[in-house]
Design a protein around this motif. Structure first.
Motif, PDB file in Angstrom:
ATOM      1  N   LEU A 423       0.831  -1.210   0.000  1.00 41.17           N
ATOM      2  CA  LEU A 423       0.000   0.000   0.000  1.00 41.17           C
ATOM      3  C   LEU A 423       0.863   1.257   0.000  1.00 41.17           C
ATOM      4  O   LEU A 423       0.538   2.248  -0.657  1.00 41.17           O
ATOM      5  CB  LEU A 423      -0.932  -0.001   1.210  1.00 41.17           C
ATOM      6  N   GLN A 424       1.968   1.192   0.758  1.00 44.63           N
ATOM      7  CA  GLN A 424       2.885   2.330   0.797  1.00 44.63           C
ATOM      8  C   GLN A 424       3.486   2.588  -0.583  1.00 44.63           C
ATOM      9  O   GLN A 424       3.614   3.736  -1.027  1.00 44.63           O
ATOM     10  CB  GLN A 424       4.001   2.062   1.821  1.00 44.63           C
ATOM     11  N   MET A 425       3.834   1.489  -1.288  1.00 45.05           N
ATOM     12  CA  MET A 425       4.397   1.617  -2.623  1.00 45.05           C
ATOM     13  C   MET A 425       3.350   2.158  -3.603  1.00 45.05           C
ATOM     14  O   MET A 425       3.674   2.938  -4.504  1.00 45.05           O
ATOM     15  CB  MET A 425       4.918   0.259  -3.109  1.00 45.05           C
ATOM     16  N   TYR A 426       2.093   1.762  -3.432  1.00 48.82           N
ATOM     17  CA  TYR A 426       1.046   2.155  -4.376  1.00 48.82           C
ATOM     18  C   TYR A 426       0.590   3.600  -4.157  1.00 48.82           C
ATOM     19  O   TYR A 426       0.521   4.397  -5.096  1.00 48.82           O
ATOM     20  CB  TYR A 426      -0.151   1.212  -4.236  1.00 48.82           C
ATOM     21  N   PHE A 427       0.282   3.949  -2.900  1.00 51.69           N
ATOM     22  CA  PHE A 427      -0.251   5.283  -2.619  1.00 51.69           C
ATOM     23  C   PHE A 427       0.825   6.323  -2.351  1.00 51.69           C
ATOM     24  O   PHE A 427       0.575   7.529  -2.477  1.00 51.69           O
ATOM     25  CB  PHE A 427      -1.205   5.223  -1.411  1.00 51.69           C
ATOM     26  N   GLY A 428       2.023   5.859  -1.963  1.00 51.55           N
ATOM     27  CA  GLY A 428       3.090   6.805  -1.662  1.00 51.55           C
ATOM     28  C   GLY A 428       2.830   7.522  -0.349  1.00 51.55           C
ATOM     29  O   GLY A 428       1.924   7.198   0.425  1.00 51.55           O
ATOM     30  N   ASN A 429       3.615   8.544  -0.105  1.00 54.14           N
ATOM     31  CA  ASN A 429       3.478   9.332   1.126  1.00 54.14           C
ATOM     32  C   ASN A 429       2.531  10.505   0.851  1.00 54.14           C
ATOM     33  O   ASN A 429       2.949  11.615   0.547  1.00 54.14           O
ATOM     34  CB  ASN A 429       4.858   9.830   1.581  1.00 54.14           C
ATOM     35  N   ASP A 430       1.245  10.230   0.948  1.00 52.36           N
ATOM     36  CA  ASP A 430       0.236  11.216   0.557  1.00 52.36           C
ATOM     37  C   ASP A 430      -0.248  12.041   1.748  1.00 52.36           C
ATOM     38  O   ASP A 430      -1.428  12.334   1.873  1.00 52.36           O
ATOM     39  CB  ASP A 430      -0.956  10.501  -0.098  1.00 52.36           C
ATOM     40  N   THR A 431       0.652  12.377   2.638  1.00 48.51           N
ATOM     41  CA  THR A 431       0.270  13.185   3.804  1.00 48.51           C
ATOM     42  C   THR A 431       0.482  14.665   3.496  1.00 48.51           C
ATOM     43  O   THR A 431       1.335  15.029   2.696  1.00 48.51           O
ATOM     44  CB  THR A 431       1.097  12.797   5.041  1.00 48.51           C
ATOM     45  N   PHE A 432      -0.308  15.510   4.152  1.00 47.10           N
ATOM     46  CA  PHE A 432      -0.237  16.957   3.927  1.00 47.10           C
ATOM     47  C   PHE A 432      -0.232  17.635   5.292  1.00 47.10           C
ATOM     48  O   PHE A 432      -1.235  17.616   6.009  1.00 47.10           O
ATOM     49  CB  PHE A 432      -1.423  17.415   3.087  1.00 47.10           C
ATOM     50  N   ASP A 433       0.911  18.184   5.642  1.00 49.04           N
ATOM     51  CA  ASP A 433       1.041  18.830   6.945  1.00 49.04           C
ATOM     52  C   ASP A 433       0.751  20.320   6.796  1.00 49.04           C
ATOM     53  O   ASP A 433       1.320  20.987   5.939  1.00 49.04           O
ATOM     54  CB  ASP A 433       2.460  18.620   7.497  1.00 49.04           C
ATOM     55  N   PHE A 434      -0.164  20.821   7.618  1.00 51.61           N
ATOM     56  CA  PHE A 434      -0.513  22.237   7.535  1.00 51.61           C
ATOM     57  C   PHE A 434      -0.967  22.718   8.916  1.00 51.61           C
ATOM     58  O   PHE A 434      -1.368  21.931   9.774  1.00 51.61           O
ATOM     59  CB  PHE A 434      -1.623  22.467   6.513  1.00 51.61           C
ATOM     60  N   GLU A 435      -0.881  24.014   9.079  1.00 54.35           N
ATOM     61  CA  GLU A 435      -1.346  24.629  10.320  1.00 54.35           C
ATOM     62  C   GLU A 435      -2.855  24.808  10.250  1.00 54.35           C
ATOM     63  O   GLU A 435      -3.395  25.253   9.239  1.00 54.35           O
ATOM     64  CB  GLU A 435      -0.664  25.994  10.505  1.00 54.35           C
ATOM     65  N   GLU A 436      -3.543  24.426  11.321  1.00 50.21           N
ATOM     66  CA  GLU A 436      -5.003  24.530  11.343  1.00 50.21           C
ATOM     67  C   GLU A 436      -5.439  25.964  11.043  1.00 50.21           C
ATOM     68  O   GLU A 436      -4.813  26.926  11.488  1.00 50.21           O
ATOM     69  CB  GLU A 436      -5.546  24.107  12.714  1.00 50.21           C
ATOM     70  N   ILE A 437      -6.524  26.102  10.283  1.00 47.53           N
ATOM     71  CA  ILE A 437      -7.038  27.419   9.895  1.00 47.53           C
ATOM     72  C   ILE A 437      -8.158  27.829  10.833  1.00 47.53           C
ATOM     73  O   ILE A 437      -9.157  27.111  10.978  1.00 47.53           O
ATOM     74  CB  ILE A 437      -7.545  27.402   8.436  1.00 47.53           C
ATOM     75  N   GLU A 438      -7.989  28.974  11.459  1.00 48.32           N
ATOM     76  CA  GLU A 438      -9.024  29.489  12.357  1.00 48.32           C
ATOM     77  C   GLU A 438     -10.177  30.036  11.515  1.00 48.32           C
ATOM     78  O   GLU A 438      -9.983  30.790  10.558  1.00 48.32           O
ATOM     79  CB  GLU A 438      -8.449  30.610  13.234  1.00 48.32           C
ATOM     80  N   GLN A 439     -11.388  29.647  11.879  1.00 51.59           N
ATOM     81  CA  GLN A 439     -12.559  30.045  11.097  1.00 51.59           C
ATOM     82  C   GLN A 439     -13.666  30.593  11.994  1.00 51.59           C
ATOM     83  O   GLN A 439     -13.888  30.087  13.088  1.00 51.59           O
ATOM     84  CB  GLN A 439     -13.114  28.842  10.322  1.00 51.59           C
ATOM     85  N   LYS A 440     -14.334  31.637  11.501  1.00 52.76           N
ATOM     86  CA  LYS A 440     -15.476  32.191  12.215  1.00 52.76           C
ATOM     87  C   LYS A 440     -16.735  31.469  11.753  1.00 52.76           C
ATOM     88  O   LYS A 440     -16.831  31.014  10.626  1.00 52.76           O
ATOM     89  CB  LYS A 440     -15.613  33.693  11.936  1.00 52.76           C
ATOM     90  N   ARG A 441     -17.682  31.387  12.665  1.00 56.00           N
ATOM     91  CA  ARG A 441     -18.951  30.750  12.345  1.00 56.00           C
ATOM     92  C   ARG A 441     -20.033  31.807  12.273  1.00 56.00           C
ATOM     93  O   ARG A 441     -20.149  32.652  13.157  1.00 56.00           O
ATOM     94  CB  ARG A 441     -19.310  29.689  13.396  1.00 56.00           C
ATOM     95  N   TYR A 442     -20.805  31.758  11.210  1.00 56.96           N
ATOM     96  CA  TYR A 442     -21.892  32.706  11.013  1.00 56.96           C
ATOM     97  C   TYR A 442     -23.218  31.971  11.049  1.00 56.96           C
ATOM     98  O   TYR A 442     -23.311  30.799  10.675  1.00 56.96           O
ATOM     99  CB  TYR A 442     -21.745  33.425   9.654  1.00 56.96           C
ATOM    100  N   SER A 443     -24.255  32.663  11.492  1.00 60.65           N
ATOM    101  CA  SER A 443     -25.576  32.056  11.521  1.00 60.65           C
ATOM    102  C   SER A 443     -26.045  31.811  10.100  1.00 60.65           C
ATOM    103  O   SER A 443     -25.663  32.508   9.164  1.00 60.65           O
ATOM    104  CB  SER A 443     -26.575  32.969  12.237  1.00 60.65           C
TER     105      SER A 443
END
Length: 597
Positions: A423-443
């Protein structure tokens, strides 16, 4: 309409065969409304959006009208862009597939002029952009004396691009008894004046806007900080993994920036805008149509000629400049009975309100979604991988690698370890590291256009002016001064109208706020009865009671700022207790002063 078929339009046998080859079973609304009228020889104004099938609507009767014995140009179709001209030409060639003698030629800037001249010698139908049509008219390589029908496709877009003079020159060179067909998404005054001058009692055909914009299309928006829009776009594409996606930007430079970022992030992406050479644009369009490119970033004008089925996601990286652009954009998905998704990326409350107003205008509910977290993205990635593996397992009939598996197991490796490595050979290293995005919530409702009145315990007695009130609110909260409504200033109190959605936030953040150096308190107007029946009756300008202060607007009467224009004119003006005397000496007359008089 649902039971109507092309047979009921009494098409010729050759066109019926071509329509069948194209996969059309029933005519669209614009087709069954316009085809019979065009056949009668009447002029038409068709108000129709992208994706309604209008090319076939004018193409079918236009092909029927061509006299194959006449070797002159008989039908002229004008389009705003090169891409749209190519697209229309291809569609007309499919419709006339079984009609021998119909020669269709597309002419546009950026292509070889000599080759176009050669093709025009045998053409009886011409599709082109106004600029290139004018070029051939000057060279005498295109003569319009035998034109029977002129079609203006996306006329509003041609006018907005500055082609009005060219269009009028072209129409003036055609016979007076020609038939003029005009299609436009909007009806500005320029369009109306053009129809009055060049059409004869045209029939107006208007297509249901709501049906065009919302059928099979899920619409949503994401609100992210301005500096995180690239990250948000990356996460959205990785999370949904669209097979075909179009991303819209408002400027050519932004198209280049977004394309470069996504390419570096590993996506199969191409950009499309007006500064590219025609050969590049054709290559990009063909790659997207053939599926070699999965993501296309484009401006609104450059994307006009793209008619590709199977686009499952449309993403507005920039908010469209008007409602019609929004309709054109999202109309790229949800075609041919398939579902689609339209996403708009916003930054800040003001852009969110713009999107919600767009939703209100197109009569659709654009709901807020939230950028997936790392955990959600990882879970989604695993779901997609499991689905792919299960799909492959269901199709596998015989194993080609059983000998390799047995050999590895005989060497002491377990089936779990072997599967994990595979599976590692087939899919590769498909990880994506990112900083969480702060989001506002609207009604969900958004309270667009709804206001509440607040009362602040400071007024004219402390020399408060409207700009002081606006400055205090905008400094303490996130709302813009343009969102603040009417301001009424009394002797000891001020009433200000603010968006209903922001009331709680303002009440919380304005506690003990200092205005003109004085601590104040804020509350809802409805919570204070004394304002409804004040002791001082001299509150408003329209108070008809006379009193000793009636001649002085500074004492006892309130200032009304009913609109933003009046507010902007007065917000920068400071007030003083006594009017200043004009001690300035008159300036000597000058030539400029005399001219101004």
């Amino acid at each position: 309409m649902e039971n109507l078929s092309f047979e009921e339009l009494y098409l010729s046998e050759s066109i019926s065969m071509a329509i069948s080859d194209m996969g059309f079973k029933t005519p669209t609304e614009v087709q069954y409304k316009t085809i019979p009228i065009i056949r009668e020889g009447l002029d038409i104004i068709g108000r129709s959006q992208t994706g309604t099938g209008k090319t076939a609507a004018f193409g079918i009767p236009a092909m029927e009208k061509v006299d194959i014995k006449n070797k002159n140009v008989q039908v002229l179709i004008l389009c705003p862009t090169r891409e749209l001209a190519v697209q229309a030409c291809d569609e007309l060639k499919k419709i006339s597939k079984y009609i021998k003698g119909v020669k269709i030629v597309d002419i546009y800037g950026g292509a070889d002029m000599e080759r176009q001249i050669t093709k025009l010698k045998s053409a009886n139908v011409v599709v082109g952009t106004p600029g290139r049509v004018m070029d051939h008219m000057r060279r005498k390589t295109l003569k319009l004396g035998n034109i029977k029908m002129v079609i203006l496709d996306e006329a509003d877009e041609m006018l907005s691009m500055g082609f009005r003079e060219d269009i009028e020159t072209i129409l003036s060179e055609t016979p007076q008894d020609r038939q003029t067909i005009l299609f436009s998404a909007t009806m500005p005054q320029e369009i109306l004046s053009l129809t009055e001058k060049y059409q004869k009692s045209p029939e107006l055909i208007e297509i249901n806007k709501k049906q065009v914009t919302v059928d099979n299309i899920k619409q949503c928006f994401y609100d992210v900080p301005m500096g995180r829009k690239f990250d948000a776009l990356n996460i959205i594409l990785k999370y949904y993994k669209p097979s075909l996606a179009m991303i819209f930007c408002n400027t050519k430079s932004m198209v280049d920036e977004v394309t470069d970022y996504l390419f570096k992030s590993g996506f199969d992406v191409e950009g499309l805008h007006g500064d590219m050479k025609q050969s590049q644009r054709t290559k990009v369009m063909n790659g997207f149509k053939n599926g070699k490119t999965s993501v296309l970033v484009a401006t609104d004008v450059a994307a006009r000629g793209i008619d590709v089925n199977g686009i499952d996601y449309v993403i507005n990286y920039d908010i469209p400049q008007n409602t019609e652009y929004y309709v054109h954009r999202i109309g790229r998905t949800g075609r041919a009975g398939k579902s689609g998704t339209a996403i708009t990326i916003c930054s800040g409350r003001r852009q969110v309100e713009i999107v919600r107003k767009l939703g209100y205008l197109v009569k659709s509910d654009i709901k807020q979604e939230y950028i997936p977290t790392k955990a959600e993205l990882e879970k989604r990635r695993q779901q997609l991988q499991i689905s792919e593996i299960e799909n492959t397992l269901s199709q596998t009939t015989e194993s080609k690698y059983s000998d390799i598996l047995k050999t590895l197991m005989n060497r002491g490796y377990t089936a779990e370890i072997i599967a994990e490595v595979a599976l590692q050979m087939y899919f590769g290293n498909d990880t994506f590291d990112f900083e969480e995005i702060e989001q506002k919530r609207y009604s969900d409702k958004g309270n667009v256009g709804q206001y509440e009145k607040l009362i602040i315990n400071i007024g004219r007695a402390k020399r408060v002016a409207p700009n002081h009130i606006v400055g205090a609110i905008t400094e303490k909260t996130d709302i813009s001064g343009k969102d603040i409504g009417k301001i009424e200033i009394f002797d000891d109190e001020t009433i200000v109208a603010v968006p209903k959605r922001d009331v709680d936030d303002i009440l919380q953040k304005m506690k003990n706020c200092k205005i003109c150096g004085i601590p104040t308190s804020v509350m809802l107007l409805q919570n204070k009865k004394s304002i409804q029946e004040p002791k001082n009756k001299r509150r408003l300008y329209n108070d008809n009671k006379e009193n000793k202060f009636s001649k002085s607007p500074r004492n006892g009467r309130s200032k009304h700022f009913d609109d933003k224009e009046n507010f902007s004119k007065n917000s920068n003006k400071s007030k003083s207790v006594k009017p200043r005397k004009n001690n300035r000496k008159p300036k000597p007359h000058s030539l400029s002063n005399l001219k101004n008089r």
